[in-house]
Scaffold this motif. Structure first.
Motif, PDB file in Angstrom:
ATOM      1  N   ARG A   1       9.173   3.317 -11.376  1.00 12.22           N
ATOM      2  CA  ARG A   1       8.928   3.861 -12.704  1.00 12.22           C
ATOM      3  C   ARG A   1       8.473   2.739 -13.656  1.00 12.22           C
ATOM      4  O   ARG A   1       9.096   1.675 -13.724  1.00 12.22           O
ATOM      5  CB  ARG A   1      10.193   4.527 -13.243  1.00 12.22           C
ATOM      6  N   ASN A   2       7.347   2.989 -14.343  1.00  8.24           N
ATOM      7  CA  ASN A   2       6.772   2.066 -15.340  1.00  8.24           C
ATOM      8  C   ASN A   2       6.342   0.713 -14.741  1.00  8.24           C
ATOM      9  O   ASN A   2       6.208  -0.297 -15.454  1.00  8.24           O
ATOM     10  CB  ASN A   2       7.758   1.795 -16.480  1.00  8.24           C
ATOM     11  N   LYS A   3       6.137   0.682 -13.415  1.00 10.92           N
ATOM     12  CA  LYS A   3       5.681  -0.568 -12.772  1.00 10.92           C
ATOM     13  C   LYS A   3       4.182  -0.510 -12.569  1.00 10.92           C
ATOM     14  O   LYS A   3       3.665   0.464 -12.033  1.00 10.92           O
ATOM     15  CB  LYS A   3       6.398  -0.771 -11.441  1.00 10.92           C
ATOM     16  N   VAL A   4       3.443  -1.559 -12.984  1.00 13.65           N
ATOM     17  CA  VAL A   4       1.977  -1.647 -12.845  1.00 13.65           C
ATOM     18  C   VAL A   4       1.648  -2.298 -11.509  1.00 13.65           C
ATOM     19  O   VAL A   4       2.110  -3.414 -11.208  1.00 13.65           O
ATOM     20  CB  VAL A   4       1.360  -2.468 -14.005  1.00 13.65           C
ATOM     21  N   ILE A   5       0.846  -1.618 -10.710  1.00 10.23           N
ATOM     22  CA  ILE A   5       0.473  -2.128  -9.383  1.00 10.23           C
ATOM     23  C   ILE A   5      -0.926  -2.720  -9.494  1.00 10.23           C
ATOM     24  O   ILE A   5      -1.891  -2.010  -9.789  1.00 10.23           O
ATOM     25  CB  ILE A   5       0.553  -0.996  -8.348  1.00 10.23           C
ATOM     26  N   ARG A   6      -1.054  -4.042  -9.193  1.00 10.47           N
ATOM     27  CA  ARG A   6      -2.319  -4.748  -9.371  1.00 10.47           C
ATOM     28  C   ARG A   6      -2.905  -5.256  -8.051  1.00 10.47           C
ATOM     29  O   ARG A   6      -4.110  -5.470  -7.936  1.00 10.47           O
ATOM     30  CB  ARG A   6      -2.129  -5.961 -10.287  1.00 10.47           C
TER      31      ARG A   6
ATOM     32  N   GLN B   1       1.069  -4.540  -2.508  1.00  7.13           N
ATOM     33  CA  GLN B   1       2.164  -4.876  -3.414  1.00  7.13           C
ATOM     34  C   GLN B   1       3.348  -3.918  -3.240  1.00  7.13           C
ATOM     35  O   GLN B   1       4.512  -4.313  -3.380  1.00  7.13           O
ATOM     36  CB  GLN B   1       1.669  -4.844  -4.875  1.00  7.13           C
TER      37      GLN B   1
END
Length: 225
Positions: A210-215, A219
């Protein structure tokens, strides 16, 4: 010392009054003769004249007031008698309301059947009601057929059970099958309501993405269990 009040017998009153009515002597002379006050003789004479009409009344003809009093007395005695009979009858009422119809006594002529039912707190139709003897036997026979169908098809409702019974040679109605199933608490097996709701006692795990940005590639990995 106080003077003692005189008391006269009815025969003496009648003798003095009769002589006063003859008017052969004056009231004063009669008073002196018998030692009675003139006003007293005059009062007896007035009473005799006022009640003289009743002497000639027929013995079997009663005054209106007397007749009403006797009617009220008879009515009161009748009411008291009825209440006593009803109280004696109610002393034996100790049974349950379903068994009170057995306490009605048709041979007890003092109280009618309608009155006995009213005192017992039941309707008259309940006293005359006779349950059918073969009704339970038919229900149990139909219950056996319903259970046979339900063992093979537990998910069938009363409509499909009714069709299945008649298909196998039975002769019943949809309403009868529904009534028997309700009587004996038979229901079809089917999913109930809200089965997809989570149990409040089970542990709840947090959502880690939740609310984690995957770049970047790789990952985050998913594991299917």
């Amino acid at each position: 010392m106080a003077k003692k009040r005189q008391s006269f017998s009815k025969d003496f009153k009648a003798k003095v009054t009769l002589e006063a009515l003859r008017e052969e002597s004056t009231i004063q002379e009669i008073a002196v003769k018998y030692g009675v006050h003139p006003n007293q003789i005059f009062q007896w004479k007035s009473q005799a004249i006022a009640g003289m009409a009743d002497i000639f009344e027929r013995p079997n003809k009663k005054s209106e007031e007397t007749r009403k009093q006797e009617e009220e007395k008879d009515s009161l005695l009748k009411t008291i008698g009825e209440q006593k009979v009803e109280i004696d009858f109610l002393k034996k009422v100790q049974a349950d309301i379903r068994l009170r119809s057995n306490l009605v006594e048709p041979a007890y002529k003092v109280l009618s059947i309608s009155r006995q039912c009213k005192l017992l707190g039941i309707s008259r139709s309940r006293y005359y009601y006779e349950p059918g003897s073969g009704h339970d036997e038919k229900d149990f026979n139909l219950l056996v057929k319903i259970k046979e169908v339900q063992i093979e098809h537990p998910y069938y409702g009363y409509r499909r059970i009714w069709r299945e019974i008649n298909k196998n040679g039975g002769d019943t109605t949809e309403t009868t099958v529904r009534r028997v199933m309700r009587r004996f608490g038979i229901t079809a097996v089917f999913p109930g309501k809200n089965l997809s709701k989570a149990c409040k006692y089970h542990k709840k795990y947090p959502y880690l993405l939740r609310n984690k940005v995957i770049r970047y590639p790789n990952q985050v990995r998913i594991s299917l269990i």
